[in-house]
Design an enzyme around this catalytic site. Structure first.
Site, PDB file in Angstrom:
ATOM      1  N   ARG A 129     -13.980  -1.060  -3.647  1.00  0.00           N
ATOM      2  CA  ARG A 129     -13.518  -0.119  -2.632  1.00  0.00           C
ATOM      3  C   ARG A 129     -13.260   1.262  -3.239  1.00  0.00           C
ATOM      4  O   ARG A 129     -13.180   1.413  -4.450  1.00  0.00           O
ATOM      5  CB  ARG A 129     -12.230  -0.644  -1.977  1.00  0.00           C
ATOM      6  CG  ARG A 129     -12.414  -1.864  -1.109  1.00  0.00           C
ATOM      7  CD  ARG A 129     -11.095  -2.450  -0.648  1.00  0.00           C
ATOM      8  NE  ARG A 129     -10.381  -3.115  -1.745  1.00  0.00           N
ATOM      9  CZ  ARG A 129      -9.194  -3.710  -1.608  1.00  0.00           C
ATOM     10  NH1 ARG A 129      -8.582  -3.706  -0.439  1.00  0.00           N
ATOM     11  NH2 ARG A 129      -8.617  -4.292  -2.644  1.00  0.00           N
ATOM     12  N   LYS A 173      -6.150   0.135  -5.533  1.00  0.00           N
ATOM     13  CA  LYS A 173      -5.375  -0.886  -6.241  1.00  0.00           C
ATOM     14  C   LYS A 173      -4.361  -0.250  -7.191  1.00  0.00           C
ATOM     15  O   LYS A 173      -4.415   0.933  -7.498  1.00  0.00           O
ATOM     16  CB  LYS A 173      -6.308  -1.820  -7.027  1.00  0.00           C
ATOM     17  CG  LYS A 173      -7.174  -2.702  -6.129  1.00  0.00           C
ATOM     18  CD  LYS A 173      -6.349  -3.564  -5.185  1.00  0.00           C
ATOM     19  CE  LYS A 173      -5.568  -4.651  -5.889  1.00  0.00           C
ATOM     20  NZ  LYS A 173      -4.769  -5.479  -4.960  1.00  0.00           N
ATOM     21  N   TYR A 230      -1.994   0.907  -3.125  1.00  0.00           N
ATOM     22  CA  TYR A 230      -1.312  -0.380  -3.171  1.00  0.00           C
ATOM     23  C   TYR A 230      -0.724  -0.536  -4.570  1.00  0.00           C
ATOM     24  O   TYR A 230      -1.405  -0.298  -5.570  1.00  0.00           O
ATOM     25  CB  TYR A 230      -2.288  -1.542  -2.914  1.00  0.00           C
ATOM     26  CG  TYR A 230      -2.732  -1.667  -1.477  1.00  0.00           C
ATOM     27  CD1 TYR A 230      -1.820  -1.944  -0.467  1.00  0.00           C
ATOM     28  CD2 TYR A 230      -4.070  -1.523  -1.124  1.00  0.00           C
ATOM     29  CE1 TYR A 230      -2.223  -2.056   0.858  1.00  0.00           C
ATOM     30  CE2 TYR A 230      -4.485  -1.639   0.190  1.00  0.00           C
ATOM     31  CZ  TYR A 230      -3.557  -1.904   1.183  1.00  0.00           C
ATOM     32  OH  TYR A 230      -3.972  -2.016   2.485  1.00  0.00           O
ATOM     33  N   HIS A 275       2.165  -3.266  -5.366  1.00  0.00           N
ATOM     34  CA  HIS A 275       2.554  -4.666  -5.613  1.00  0.00           C
ATOM     35  C   HIS A 275       3.299  -4.804  -6.945  1.00  0.00           C
ATOM     36  O   HIS A 275       2.990  -5.656  -7.776  1.00  0.00           O
ATOM     37  CB  HIS A 275       1.311  -5.573  -5.615  1.00  0.00           C
ATOM     38  CG  HIS A 275       0.512  -5.518  -4.348  1.00  0.00           C
ATOM     39  ND1 HIS A 275       1.030  -5.944  -3.139  1.00  0.00           N
ATOM     40  CD2 HIS A 275      -0.763  -5.102  -4.098  1.00  0.00           C
ATOM     41  CE1 HIS A 275       0.104  -5.784  -2.195  1.00  0.00           C
ATOM     42  NE2 HIS A 275      -0.976  -5.265  -2.746  1.00  0.00           N
ATOM     43  N   GLU A 306       1.825  -0.854   0.821  1.00  0.00           N
ATOM     44  CA  GLU A 306       2.333  -2.111   1.380  1.00  0.00           C
ATOM     45  C   GLU A 306       3.807  -2.067   1.754  1.00  0.00           C
ATOM     46  O   GLU A 306       4.309  -3.002   2.393  1.00  0.00           O
ATOM     47  CB  GLU A 306       2.069  -3.280   0.426  1.00  0.00           C
ATOM     48  CG  GLU A 306       2.943  -3.347  -0.808  1.00  0.00           C
ATOM     49  CD  GLU A 306       2.440  -2.513  -1.972  1.00  0.00           C
ATOM     50  OE1 GLU A 306       3.019  -2.628  -3.072  1.00  0.00           O
ATOM     51  OE2 GLU A 306       1.460  -1.749  -1.787  1.00  0.00           O
ATOM     52  N   ASP A 344      -1.624 -11.397  -4.636  1.00  0.00           N
ATOM     53  CA  ASP A 344      -1.346 -10.049  -5.135  1.00  0.00           C
ATOM     54  C   ASP A 344       0.141  -9.713  -5.079  1.00  0.00           C
ATOM     55  O   ASP A 344       0.573  -8.661  -5.563  1.00  0.00           O
ATOM     56  CB  ASP A 344      -2.180  -8.988  -4.404  1.00  0.00           C
ATOM     57  CG  ASP A 344      -1.968  -8.983  -2.904  1.00  0.00           C
ATOM     58  OD1 ASP A 344      -1.095  -9.724  -2.417  1.00  0.00           O
ATOM     59  OD2 ASP A 344      -2.688  -8.226  -2.208  1.00  0.00           O
TER      60      ASP A 344
END
Length: 371
Positions: free
Chosen positions: A15, A75, A94, A96, A118, A270
């Site tokens: 992506r 990511k 993102y 995480h 997120e 994740d």
């Protein structure tokens, strides 16, 4: 503002964080956009596509990080990327962090401000920037589970939809959020017998109102998990606590009691995973077997369909990207949910769930942003 779009370097991540539509919008607001060469190739977007709408193509990630004040990614930043970050950077991606404590420590040490997709949460509890990827991951979970149930792939040899005279496969979905609902939708569409478990009756009620005849909703409990997981051919874990590590809801003893050749798909990986035996896998090596059960725990499931995922993600993030580029104060005034998205800022942890996991003091995100 100079907005940078580096190529994603996490293993098998195809992506990209911005489409040409996003570049055009930012340029129209008076900002510069610098894109690393070949950043969009995995999503079928060429350098020429970006250049045509005003992006500047730079030769490598180092040039992007050096030039840009705001970095937009997909990511969590990898160690090599964190090493290029400093106090002047605003990162939007993102994160995480509860699942990646080393990366969290690196970001803290860098002094950068990082906003996580997120944990941007609306007043109604919804997660607008997680939703599109949860939709993709949920739909792909059923697809992947069906694939690995095939005998040549190591599974039980069960066709989820069955055939006339042969009962369909049983699918249990743990969690009735967006990912869980989408997994249930695809599994039901395949003709499987689907059970969806959740502690919250509200999303279960919503599923029930949809009237999918082969979907049954069940209030989650230890007893229900043990009963349905051990009798299922496919179990999808779609458990989420925004910003925090996913709770382990299926113990190793329960997994040992599952039918040989059954499949676990852990969408929550994740965020650390919701099965006791989960460990993160990749698209090139997506599964492993433990206790006779096939585990699929790819950490970036939507990365397998990057064209769809990139456009779905950037449709959701673009208004926030433009607002942040225009100025943090105005962005927070327009989108107050951005404050919940701030995970670290200027060496401080500003998200309560992340702070609790990392066992550090939480700071006020508004103060850290200076808004």
């Amino acid at each position: 503002m100079i907005v940078g779009v580096p190529r994603e370097i996490k293993t098998e991540e195809y992506r990209v964080a911005m489409t040409p539509v996003g570049v055009r919008e930012l340029v129209g607001h008076g900002h510069r956009v610098v894109v690393e060469t070949a950043a969009g190739v995995g999503s079928s977007i060429t350098d020429a596509d970006y250049a045509a709408v005003g992006a500047e193509i730079l030769p490598d990630a180092a040039a992007v990080f050096e030039e840009a004040g705001m970095i937009v990614k997909v990511k969590e930043p990898q160690p090599a990327e964190i090493a290029m970050m400093g106090k002047h950077h605003l990162l939007f991606t993102y994160l995480h962090l509860a699942a990646y404590p080393k990366e969290a420590k690196g970001l803290l040490d860098s002094g950068a401000t990082a906003i996580a997709y997120e944990t941007v949460q609306l007043s109604n509890g919804s997660l607008p920037l997680l939703a599109p990827m949860s939709e993709v991951a949920g739909r792909m979970a059923a697809q992947a589970g069906a694939h690995f149930l095939e005998r040549p792939r190591g599974g039980r040899g069960v066709l989820l939809g069955g055939v006339p005279g042969v009962k369909p496969g049983r699918v249990t979905v743990l969690g009735a959020g967006i990912a869980g609902r989408n997994a249930a939708k695809i599994a039901a569409g395949m003709g499987a017998e689907v059970l969806v478990l959740d502690l919250n009756v509200a999303p279960l009620r919503h599923l029930d109102e949809l009237g999918w005849g082969n979907v049954t909703t069940v209030t989650s409990s230890r007893f229900a998990i043990e009963e349905y997981v051990t009798t299922s051919d496919l179990v999808v874990g779609a458990v989420l606590v925004p910003g925090a590590r996913a709770p382990i809801v299926v113990s190793e003893d329960v997994i040992k009691a599952m039918k040989p050749g059954s499949v676990l798909v852990d969408i929550s990986i994740d965020q650390g995973g919701c099965f006791a035996t989960s460990r993160e896998t990749t698209h090139s090596q997506p599964i492993y077997e433990q206790h006779g059960v096939i585990h699929y725990a790819v950490g970036n499931i939507p990365g397998a369909v990057p064209h769809t995922s990139t456009y779905g993600l950037t449709n959701a993030t673009l208004p926030y990207v433009v607002a942040l580029a225009d100025g943090a104060k105005g962005a927070v005034a327009r989108y107050p949910e951005l404050l919940g998205g701030v995970n670290v800022a200027q060496g401080q942890v500003t998200n309560p769930a992340v702070a609790e996991f990392l066992k550090v003091k939480v700071s006020d995100p508004a103060a850290a942003l200076g808004v």
